[in-house]
Design an enzyme around this catalytic site. Structure first.
Site, PDB file in Angstrom:
ATOM      1  N   HIS A 167       0.797  -1.175  -0.153  1.00  0.00           N
ATOM      2  CA  HIS A 167       0.124  -0.145  -0.107  1.00  0.00           C
ATOM      3  C   HIS A 167       0.964   1.311  -0.017  1.00  0.00           C
ATOM      4  O   HIS A 167       2.108   0.941   0.248  1.00  0.00           O
ATOM      5  CB  HIS A 167      -0.748   0.028   1.145  1.00  0.00           C
ATOM      6  CG  HIS A 167      -0.121   0.123   2.403  1.00  0.00           C
ATOM      7  ND1 HIS A 167       0.447  -0.857   3.194  1.00  0.00           N
ATOM      8  CD2 HIS A 167       0.314   1.237   3.498  1.00  0.00           C
ATOM      9  CE1 HIS A 167       1.197  -0.558   4.323  1.00  0.00           C
ATOM     10  NE2 HIS A 167       1.113   0.744   4.358  1.00  0.00           N
TER      11      HIS A 167
ATOM     12  N   HIS B  14       5.796   5.915  -1.931  1.00  0.00           N
ATOM     13  CA  HIS B  14       6.447   4.840  -2.251  1.00  0.00           C
ATOM     14  C   HIS B  14       5.716   3.477  -1.740  1.00  0.00           C
ATOM     15  O   HIS B  14       4.820   3.907  -0.698  1.00  0.00           O
ATOM     16  CB  HIS B  14       7.915   4.840  -1.437  1.00  0.00           C
ATOM     17  CG  HIS B  14       7.826   4.719  -0.042  1.00  0.00           C
ATOM     18  ND1 HIS B  14       7.480   5.830   0.822  1.00  0.00           N
ATOM     19  CD2 HIS B  14       7.878   3.532   0.775  1.00  0.00           C
ATOM     20  CE1 HIS B  14       7.564   5.486   2.034  1.00  0.00           C
ATOM     21  NE2 HIS B  14       7.863   4.098   2.035  1.00  0.00           N
TER      22      HIS B  14
END
Length: 193
Positions: free
Chosen positions: A48, A135
């Site tokens: 995620h 990220h």
């Protein structure tokens, strides 16, 4: 106040990834595993983008998080996200986190994270000290020893075959720490406009 109001829930706000993108990142992760032996790998179901980590908060404060995200979602349009490259934090000489970077959608993720941060600060949560970095963590290096060839090897892995995903929601997640790794459960999903 009920017992449920006093319960502490380890909480974060995330952009969740669809099954196809998680599968593609998992295939890349398998290639990275050959480069780094002392790494705790993130389970593909847990991939995620963290918008904001809140830590342990009372159940009554979770409702404030959800109300703040409802406000953010009403004002923020859906957008596309794509993966571009691999990298490490904090430095190539001492990698502690191995991640996949965002290419398309990076500016929108930064803007979304800022909107989430601003609304949560208004709702009484502490302001994040570190700047947001878009990220997806795929592994955490277990030791602080240098990992020979890791950074160079990451540069040789092709990420161009991963598809684009539509980001149309943000999610309040509960994180329960278990010996085999964290288990994430969505507490609420907030659809972007």
């Amino acid at each position: 106040m009920t017992w449920d109001d006093q319960k502490v829930i380890r909480t974060f706000v995330a952009v969740c990834l669809d099954a196809e993108l998680r599968s593609g990142i998992s295939a890349i992760q398998e290639r990275v595993k050959k480069l780094a032996p002392n790494v705790k790998w993130v389970a593909p179901d847990n991939f995620h983008v963290t918008m904001k980590f809140l830590g342990g908060i009372g159940a009554n404060r979770v409702a404030r998080v959800q109300a703040a995200l409802d406000e953010v979602a009403r004002d923020f349009p859906a957008f596309d996200l794509s993966i571009a490259w691999l990298g490490v934090f904090p430095t190539p000489r001492r990698p502690r986190v191995i991640w996949v970077g965002i290419e398309e959608g990076r500016d929108q993720l930064v803007a979304l994270a800022k909107a989430v941060e601003d609304r949560l600060v208004k709702a009484g949560f502490e302001k994040e000290e570190k700047p947001f970095r878009s990220h997806i963590t795929i592994g955490r290096v277990k030791e602080s020893k240098p990992v020979e060839g890791l950074v160079e090897g990451l540069g040789e892995i092709d990420t161009s075959d991963l598809r684009v995903q539509r980001v149309d929601s943000i999610t309040v997640m509960e994180s329960v720490l278990l010996p085999e790794g964290p288990a994430y459960t969505p507490l609420s999903v907030h659809k972007l406009c």
